[in-house]
Motif scaffolding. Sequence first.
Motif, PDB file in Angstrom:
ATOM      1  N   PHE A  53       0.801  -1.220   0.000  1.00  0.00           N
ATOM      2  CA  PHE A  53       0.000   0.000   0.000  1.00  0.00           C
ATOM      3  C   PHE A  53       0.835   1.273   0.000  1.00  0.00           C
ATOM      4  O   PHE A  53       0.357   2.331  -0.395  1.00  0.00           O
ATOM      5  N   MET A  54       2.083   1.206   0.439  1.00  0.00           N
ATOM      6  CA  MET A  54       2.865   2.415   0.629  1.00  0.00           C
ATOM      7  C   MET A  54       3.778   2.766  -0.545  1.00  0.00           C
ATOM      8  O   MET A  54       4.176   3.911  -0.674  1.00  0.00           O
ATOM      9  N   VAL A  55       4.151   1.817  -1.384  1.00  0.00           N
ATOM     10  CA  VAL A  55       5.100   2.113  -2.451  1.00  0.00           C
ATOM     11  C   VAL A  55       4.358   2.450  -3.738  1.00  0.00           C
ATOM     12  O   VAL A  55       3.202   2.081  -3.931  1.00  0.00           O
ATOM     13  N   SER A  56       5.062   3.142  -4.612  1.00  0.00           N
ATOM     14  CA  SER A  56       4.477   3.476  -5.904  1.00  0.00           C
ATOM     15  C   SER A  56       4.634   2.293  -6.853  1.00  0.00           C
ATOM     16  O   SER A  56       5.323   1.319  -6.555  1.00  0.00           O
ATOM     17  N   SER A  57       4.023   2.396  -8.011  1.00  0.00           N
ATOM     18  CA  SER A  57       4.034   1.271  -8.950  1.00  0.00           C
ATOM     19  C   SER A  57       5.404   1.034  -9.580  1.00  0.00           C
ATOM     20  O   SER A  57       5.708  -0.080  -9.993  1.00  0.00           O
ATOM     21  N   ASP A  58       6.242   2.065  -9.647  1.00  0.00           N
ATOM     22  CA  ASP A  58       7.558   1.888 -10.254  1.00  0.00           C
ATOM     23  C   ASP A  58       8.634   1.470  -9.253  1.00  0.00           C
ATOM     24  O   ASP A  58       9.756   1.167  -9.645  1.00  0.00           O
ATOM     25  N   MET A  59       8.309   1.424  -7.986  1.00  0.00           N
ATOM     26  CA  MET A  59       9.288   1.056  -6.966  1.00  0.00           C
ATOM     27  C   MET A  59       8.984  -0.340  -6.446  1.00  0.00           C
ATOM     28  O   MET A  59       7.842  -0.650  -6.097  1.00  0.00           O
ATOM     29  N   ARG A  60       9.987  -1.199  -6.393  1.00  0.00           N
ATOM     30  CA  ARG A  60       9.834  -2.571  -5.907  1.00  0.00           C
ATOM     31  C   ARG A  60      10.741  -2.776  -4.699  1.00  0.00           C
ATOM     32  O   ARG A  60      11.940  -2.585  -4.795  1.00  0.00           O
ATOM     33  N   THR A  61      10.162  -3.169  -3.590  1.00  0.00           N
ATOM     34  CA  THR A  61      10.955  -3.462  -2.401  1.00  0.00           C
ATOM     35  C   THR A  61      11.257  -4.956  -2.344  1.00  0.00           C
ATOM     36  O   THR A  61      10.643  -5.758  -3.052  1.00  0.00           O
ATOM     37  N   LEU A  62      12.197  -5.313  -1.496  1.00  0.00           N
ATOM     38  CA  LEU A  62      12.569  -6.722  -1.373  1.00  0.00           C
ATOM     39  C   LEU A  62      11.407  -7.602  -0.925  1.00  0.00           C
ATOM     40  O   LEU A  62      11.190  -8.674  -1.505  1.00  0.00           O
ATOM     41  N   PRO A  63      10.605  -7.206   0.074  1.00  0.00           N
ATOM     42  CA  PRO A  63       9.463  -8.051   0.428  1.00  0.00           C
ATOM     43  C   PRO A  63       8.476  -8.255  -0.720  1.00  0.00           C
ATOM     44  O   PRO A  63       7.933  -9.348  -0.888  1.00  0.00           O
ATOM     45  N   LEU A  64       8.259  -7.214  -1.524  1.00  0.00           N
ATOM     46  CA  LEU A  64       7.346  -7.358  -2.657  1.00  0.00           C
ATOM     47  C   LEU A  64       7.918  -8.275  -3.731  1.00  0.00           C
ATOM     48  O   LEU A  64       7.183  -9.064  -4.340  1.00  0.00           O
ATOM     49  N   GLU A  65       9.214  -8.191  -3.971  1.00  0.00           N
ATOM     50  CA  GLU A  65       9.839  -9.077  -4.952  1.00  0.00           C
ATOM     51  C   GLU A  65       9.759 -10.539  -4.505  1.00  0.00           C
ATOM     52  O   GLU A  65       9.457 -11.430  -5.294  1.00  0.00           O
ATOM     53  N   ILE A  66      10.023 -10.788  -3.246  1.00  0.00           N
ATOM     54  CA  ILE A  66       9.939 -12.161  -2.721  1.00  0.00           C
ATOM     55  C   ILE A  66       8.501 -12.668  -2.824  1.00  0.00           C
ATOM     56  O   ILE A  66       8.258 -13.802  -3.243  1.00  0.00           O
ATOM     57  N   PHE A  67       7.554 -11.808  -2.446  1.00  0.00           N
ATOM     58  CA  PHE A  67       6.145 -12.205  -2.489  1.00  0.00           C
ATOM     59  C   PHE A  67       5.692 -12.504  -3.923  1.00  0.00           C
ATOM     60  O   PHE A  67       5.013 -13.506  -4.173  1.00  0.00           O
ATOM     61  N   SER A  68       6.076 -11.660  -4.868  1.00  0.00           N
ATOM     62  CA  SER A  68       5.661 -11.897  -6.251  1.00  0.00           C
ATOM     63  C   SER A  68       6.350 -13.131  -6.840  1.00  0.00           C
ATOM     64  O   SER A  68       5.746 -13.857  -7.630  1.00  0.00           O
TER      65      SER A  68
END
Length: 117
Positions: free
Chosen positions: A60-75
């Motif tokens: 919910f907090m990051v923009s669409s062009d920014m990928r954090t490590l937790p989001l990369e692992i989750f995807s």
Amino acid sequence: MASPSRRCIDPSLEKAAAILGASPVTVFWRVTLPLIRPAILSGALFSFLTSFDNVTVSLFMVSSDMRTLPLEIFSNMQDAYSPIVASVSSVVILISVVLILILEKIHGVGRLLGSTH
């Protein structure tokens, strides 16, 4: 009410520095900060370690062009079963253990928790 790390500091040390002519800024940098440094380091370490668990907050907090490590692992876990997730998890665990061991070597767990022994 003072924080637990602040309660462990002897107020006479700050008073002694002030009596000897140190300004409030000097008292903070030369007396207070070195005394609370273990608490700051352990708080930073724990916040770093718990940040890997914040997938929902990251969604919910990051923009669409920014990928954090937790989001990369989750995807990666949702899209494909690749060994990248296991290797990243192993590296994160290794970094966490190394950071905790370094913190233990530098300050000691008993000292961080306020033990006098």
